[in-house]
Each structure stands twice: as C-alpha cells, then as structure tokens.
Write an enzyme that holds these catalytic residues in place. Sequence first.
Site, PDB file in Angstrom:
ATOM      1  N   GLN A 224      -0.202 -13.504 -46.511  1.00 22.30           N
ATOM      2  CA  GLN A 224       1.077 -13.005 -46.009  1.00 22.30           C
ATOM      3  C   GLN A 224       0.893 -11.809 -45.060  1.00 22.30           C
ATOM      4  O   GLN A 224       1.675 -11.628 -44.128  1.00 22.30           O
ATOM      5  CB  GLN A 224       1.989 -12.622 -47.176  1.00 22.30           C
ATOM      6  CG  GLN A 224       3.432 -12.513 -46.741  1.00 22.30           C
ATOM      7  CD  GLN A 224       4.361 -12.180 -47.882  1.00 22.30           C
ATOM      8  OE1 GLN A 224       4.082 -11.295 -48.704  1.00 22.30           O
ATOM      9  NE2 GLN A 224       5.479 -12.880 -47.947  1.00 22.30           N
TER      10      GLN A 224
ATOM     11  N   GLY B  96     -10.756 -11.147 -36.100  1.00 19.68           N
ATOM     12  CA  GLY B  96     -11.852 -10.400 -36.731  1.00 19.68           C
ATOM     13  C   GLY B  96     -12.975 -10.140 -35.740  1.00 19.68           C
ATOM     14  O   GLY B  96     -12.724  -9.902 -34.548  1.00 19.68           O
TER      15      GLY B  96
ATOM     16  N   ALA C 181       0.824  -1.210   0.000  1.00 20.86           N
ATOM     17  CA  ALA C 181       0.000   0.000   0.000  1.00 20.86           C
ATOM     18  C   ALA C 181       0.858   1.259   0.000  1.00 20.86           C
ATOM     19  O   ALA C 181       1.294   1.737   1.051  1.00 20.86           O
ATOM     20  CB  ALA C 181      -0.937  -0.021   1.203  1.00 20.86           C
ATOM     21  N   LEU C 182       1.112   1.760  -1.211  1.00 22.08           N
ATOM     22  CA  LEU C 182       1.894   2.989  -1.386  1.00 22.08           C
ATOM     23  C   LEU C 182       0.984   4.129  -1.863  1.00 22.08           C
ATOM     24  O   LEU C 182       0.980   5.213  -1.285  1.00 22.08           O
ATOM     25  CB  LEU C 182       3.009   2.733  -2.423  1.00 22.08           C
ATOM     26  CG  LEU C 182       3.898   3.922  -2.802  1.00 22.08           C
ATOM     27  CD1 LEU C 182       4.766   4.363  -1.623  1.00 22.08           C
ATOM     28  CD2 LEU C 182       4.814   3.551  -3.987  1.00 22.08           C
TER      29      LEU C 182
ATOM     30  N   GLU D  24       2.388  -0.287 -10.896  1.00 24.32           N
ATOM     31  CA  GLU D  24       3.818  -0.271 -10.497  1.00 24.32           C
ATOM     32  C   GLU D  24       4.556   0.856 -11.214  1.00 24.32           C
ATOM     33  O   GLU D  24       5.720   0.719 -11.599  1.00 24.32           O
ATOM     34  CB  GLU D  24       4.468  -1.638 -10.663  1.00 24.32           C
ATOM     35  CG  GLU D  24       3.903  -2.603  -9.635  1.00 24.32           C
ATOM     36  CD  GLU D  24       4.863  -3.618  -9.089  1.00 24.32           C
ATOM     37  OE1 GLU D  24       6.087  -3.395  -9.125  1.00 24.32           O
ATOM     38  OE2 GLU D  24       4.365  -4.635  -8.572  1.00 24.32           O
TER      39      GLU D  24
ATOM     40  N   ARG E 278      -9.343 -20.936 -39.269  1.00 28.00           N
ATOM     41  CA  ARG E 278     -10.347 -20.084 -39.907  1.00 28.00           C
ATOM     42  C   ARG E 278     -10.102 -19.999 -41.418  1.00 28.00           C
ATOM     43  O   ARG E 278      -8.977 -19.725 -41.853  1.00 28.00           O
ATOM     44  CB  ARG E 278     -10.279 -18.681 -39.281  1.00 28.00           C
ATOM     45  CG  ARG E 278     -11.137 -17.639 -39.947  1.00 28.00           C
ATOM     46  CD  ARG E 278     -12.605 -17.860 -39.664  1.00 28.00           C
ATOM     47  NE  ARG E 278     -13.417 -16.764 -40.207  1.00 28.00           N
ATOM     48  CZ  ARG E 278     -14.732 -16.821 -40.287  1.00 28.00           C
ATOM     49  NH1 ARG E 278     -15.400 -17.895 -39.872  1.00 28.00           N
ATOM     50  NH2 ARG E 278     -15.400 -15.796 -40.777  1.00 28.00           N
TER      51      ARG E 278
ATOM     52  N   GLU F 203      -2.036   6.726  -2.985  1.00 22.82           N
ATOM     53  CA  GLU F 203      -3.165   7.379  -2.313  1.00 22.82           C
ATOM     54  C   GLU F 203      -3.966   8.137  -3.364  1.00 22.82           C
ATOM     55  O   GLU F 203      -3.504   8.334  -4.487  1.00 22.82           O
ATOM     56  CB  GLU F 203      -2.639   8.337  -1.226  1.00 22.82           C
ATOM     57  CG  GLU F 203      -1.884   7.599  -0.126  1.00 22.82           C
ATOM     58  CD  GLU F 203      -1.502   8.482   1.047  1.00 22.82           C
ATOM     59  OE1 GLU F 203      -1.804   9.704   1.015  1.00 22.82           O
ATOM     60  OE2 GLU F 203      -0.895   7.941   1.990  1.00 22.82           O
TER      61      GLU F 203
ATOM     62  N   THR G 194       3.368   4.221 -13.977  1.00 21.51           N
ATOM     63  CA  THR G 194       2.943   4.267 -15.384  1.00 21.51           C
ATOM     64  C   THR G 194       4.179   4.183 -16.281  1.00 21.51           C
ATOM     65  O   THR G 194       5.315   4.422 -15.828  1.00 21.51           O
ATOM     66  CB  THR G 194       2.217   5.592 -15.697  1.00 21.51           C
ATOM     67  OG1 THR G 194       3.159   6.664 -15.546  1.00 21.51           O
ATOM     68  CG2 THR G 194       1.020   5.821 -14.766  1.00 21.51           C
TER      69      THR G 194
END
Length: 389
Positions: A283, A349, A128-129, A373, A272, A131, A375
């Site tokens: 390709q 798809g 818990a860092l 952890e 598919r 806030e 951004t």
Amino acid sequence: MSMSFPLYAPAEEHDMLRETVRALSDEKIAPHAAAVDENGEFPWDAYKALVAADLHAVHIPEQYGGAGADALATVIVIEEVARACASSSLIPAVNKLGTVPLMLSASEDLKQRYLAPVARGEGMFSYALSEPEAGSDAAAMKTRAVRDGDHYVLNGTKMWITNAGVSEFYTVMAVTDPDAGARGISAFVVEKDDEGVSFGAKEKKLGIKGSPTRQVIFENVRIPADRMIGEEGTGFKTALATLDHTRITIAAQALGIAQGALDYAIGYVKERRQFGKAIAEFQGLQFMVADMAMKLEAARQLTYAAAAKSELAMHGQKVADLTFFSSAAKCAASDAAMEITTDAVQLLGGYGYTRDYPVERMMRDAKITQIYEGTNQIQRVVMARQLLK
Ligand code: CAA
Ligand code: FAD
C-alpha cells in the site's frame, strides 16, 4: 484580479491527435531517446519524423502554410513528444517560442517571409532574450542594436539559447535606446548565416542533452531595418507577451516527462517481485502512485485551462488573467514533474538510479522545466504582481 474561466473542451480531434503523436513518438522517437541523452546529439531523426507528420511547428497558422493547430493541440503534441524524449519536445516548443513574437507583433511581410519556411520544415526558430548578466532580470540586457541608414548593427552576446546553431532563425531582443530601460528594447529577426553571427560551445548540462544550449554572439551584424519585429522600443513587451503563451508549452513538456515516468513506474511495480509478491501490492507504493497521478492531473487541468486562454488571446480577445494562468501552469506542472520523476526513480529502487532504465533521465530532464522560461521563483513574482496590482 478577477478570474474568468472559459471552458476548454478537448474535441475528438484533440484525442485523435494525441493518439497519432503517441504512436509516432513510441515508434520513431522513444527508441533513440537514451542515445540522444547519452551522446548529446541533436535528435535529427525526431525532427525528420515530426516534419514528415507536420508536427514540428503545428501552431503556425494555415495562411503561412502551417497546420494551424490551436494552443491545446500544440500542448498535446509537446506533451506526447516529451513523454518519449524531452530533448525532442523542444523542437515544437522552441519553434513556437521563436515565432510567437512574429505572430503577435511583426509586419505581414515579415510573417510571410519567416513563418512559411518554418512551417515547411526548412529551418527552426530560436528565441534569444537571456544574457550572461541578464537572466531573471531580462530587461538588464546589454546587446545593442544601432540604427545605420536602412540597417541596424547588432553587437553583444546572448546566453543559454536553446537549439542555437541548429536553428536557422532567431528572434533577438536588443537595446535600441539605452536611456529608456525596458521601453528601449526592440526585437529583430536574425538569420544564422548573417555575417558576424557565431555560436559558443555547447553547455554541458544535467538534462535535455540532445538540445544544444549555446551562446549566440553578434559582432557587427548588419541586418535590414525591416527585420525589426513591431515598432522600435516594443521588443521587451513582445518578449514578455510571448512568454504568456509559451510558458504553457513548457508546462506541456513537464507534463509529458512526468507522464512518461509515471507510465514506466506503473509497469515496473506490477512486474517487480519482492517478499513473494508484486511490489504494486504494497500500500505504501500504491499511495505513491496515486499521489503522482493526482499531482499530474491537477497540473494538466491547469495547463489546459491556460491553453484555452492563450487561444482566446491569440485571436485578439483581451484575457486579463492569461499572464497569471500561464505562470501558474508552468510552475505547477514543472514542480509536479520534478516530484513525480523523483518518485518514479524511488519506485524502481536501485534500478531506477541506473541508465538501464529511463526514469533517471526523465528526472534529470524534468529539472530544467523549473528553471527556463523564467525560474519558478520568477513565476511566483509574476503571479503575485498580477494578484496584488
Ligand atoms: N505582456 C506584455 N507586456 C508586459 C508583460 C506581459 N506579460 N509583463 C510586463 N509587461 C510590460 C510592462 O507593462 C512594462 O511596460 P511599460 O513600462 O510600458 O508599462 C514592461 O513590460 C516592463 O515590465 P516590468 O517593469 O514588470 O519588467 P521587469 O523588468 O520588472 O521584469 C519580469 C519583469 C517578470 C521579472 C521579467 O523580466 C521576466 O519574466 N523575467 C524572466 C525572464 C524569462 O522568463 N526568460 C525566459 C527566457 S526564454 C527561455 O528560457 C527559453 C526556453 O525555455 C526554451
Ligand atoms: P538568475 O537570474 O541569476 O537566478 C539565480 C537564482 O536567483 C534563481 O533561483 C532565481 O529564481 C533567483 N532569483 C532571481 N531573481 C529573483 C527575484 N526577483 N526573486 C526571487 N528569486 C530570484 N533563455 C533564452 O532567452 N532563450 C532560450 O532559448 C533559453 N534556453 C535555456 C535553456 C537552458 C538549458 C537553460 C539553463 C536556460 C535557458 N534560457 C534561455 C535562460 C533561462 O531563461 C534563464 O536561465 C533563467 O531565466 C534564469 O536566469 P539565470 O540563469 O541568469 O538565473
């Protein structure tokens, strides 16, 4: 910054571990992943399966009853669980995040008291860092811990705490000297059942829906002074030193999510058919698959190199570029995961856009790895500071 490149060499044991975790994840975790996402329930089945196989907190050293896995093995465990279910991979990842502050800085007594129950699977450990008003600028936290005789009294609100409410134990960073900035922050172990601890509502999130994210609220929580991790005023350093080791586990989570999406998409394009042939024969799609695998493997190699450095540092060696490598691995792997999962949806798809297939969940789950952890903007701040100092 000079860069050293200790070689990491995945041993046969690492390959065997990967096979074991993949088999367990395929059999016991993957079948529940869609429901965990749909219902937003904590994956207790996964937790029990991981505890039974001693994979829920593999990093805890043997002297505290743990499996004593090295950093690379821990990465492999998280990768393979995340390949099946990102929410479940936060069990080993957050157990590591919550306990590394103790492994780095706590007294022997505190380690014995709190690492052993986690190793036994009796409780999880959160960190818990953050806030409400202190996310990227973590040192701007307001939660206070005031000394009162043999105790500290905590007041404040932590935000976005992963596995809050399901974890028994919390590493909590709080201000002990408001005039000392980052040097006035200390770290503590708080238990879920300590009087005055409560939890906010579960956040309604885009992904990792099976892992509860909640506020942790402290109202006159009185804890014994010996629950402080390290010396007074060292809590912010411990918090950041921890992230040097655990950003690598978020990289692992990103790799696992991306591998899951890539594997699924490869199977799909071979089956598919459109225009009278398997779409894998176009390709344009082959090049997409090649790029996805290339980005994944590049991020994996960086993550494993970072894990090798983490392991050396955990054994007391000075590793000057660990901070850089840890941020670079987290940033590269999470950006790769976002691209790879988005491309996996494209390869399926219209079907990829539905919940009948797992890739849209993987794309939603991947997004958080660019945010938590630190951004990816903050990772770049950290890397640049290392390069320019
Ligand atoms: N290891 C040890 N100490 C470190 C350190 C490191 N890697 N980096 C900095 N420090 C020390 C500094 O030396 C300094 O100490 P001194 O004053 O004694 O020299 C002190 O820490 C403060 O350093 P900075 O001045 O660099 O701190 P800052 O306020 O500028 O912040 C920051 C730096 C990199 C932006 C930091 O605040 C940060 O990483 N922010 C992002 C927050 C974050 O990552 N939160 C993650 C929450 S956990 C999570 O999200 C959980 C989950 O995913 C499941
Ligand atoms: P802000 O800091 O407000 O950032 C907003 C934007 O500004 C971002 O794009 C950011 O990159 C950018 N920005 C900010 N500063 C700078 C700068 N200097 N340069 C460039 N750009 C900048 N925290 C915990 O302590 N424990 C946990 O267990 C935990 N789990 C989490 C789980 C989830 C699902 C989420 C969403 C968050 C979790 N966090 C946890 C918090 C997480 O680490 C923070 O959300 C993150 O650090 C960003 O803080 P913020 O949300 O306040 O965003």
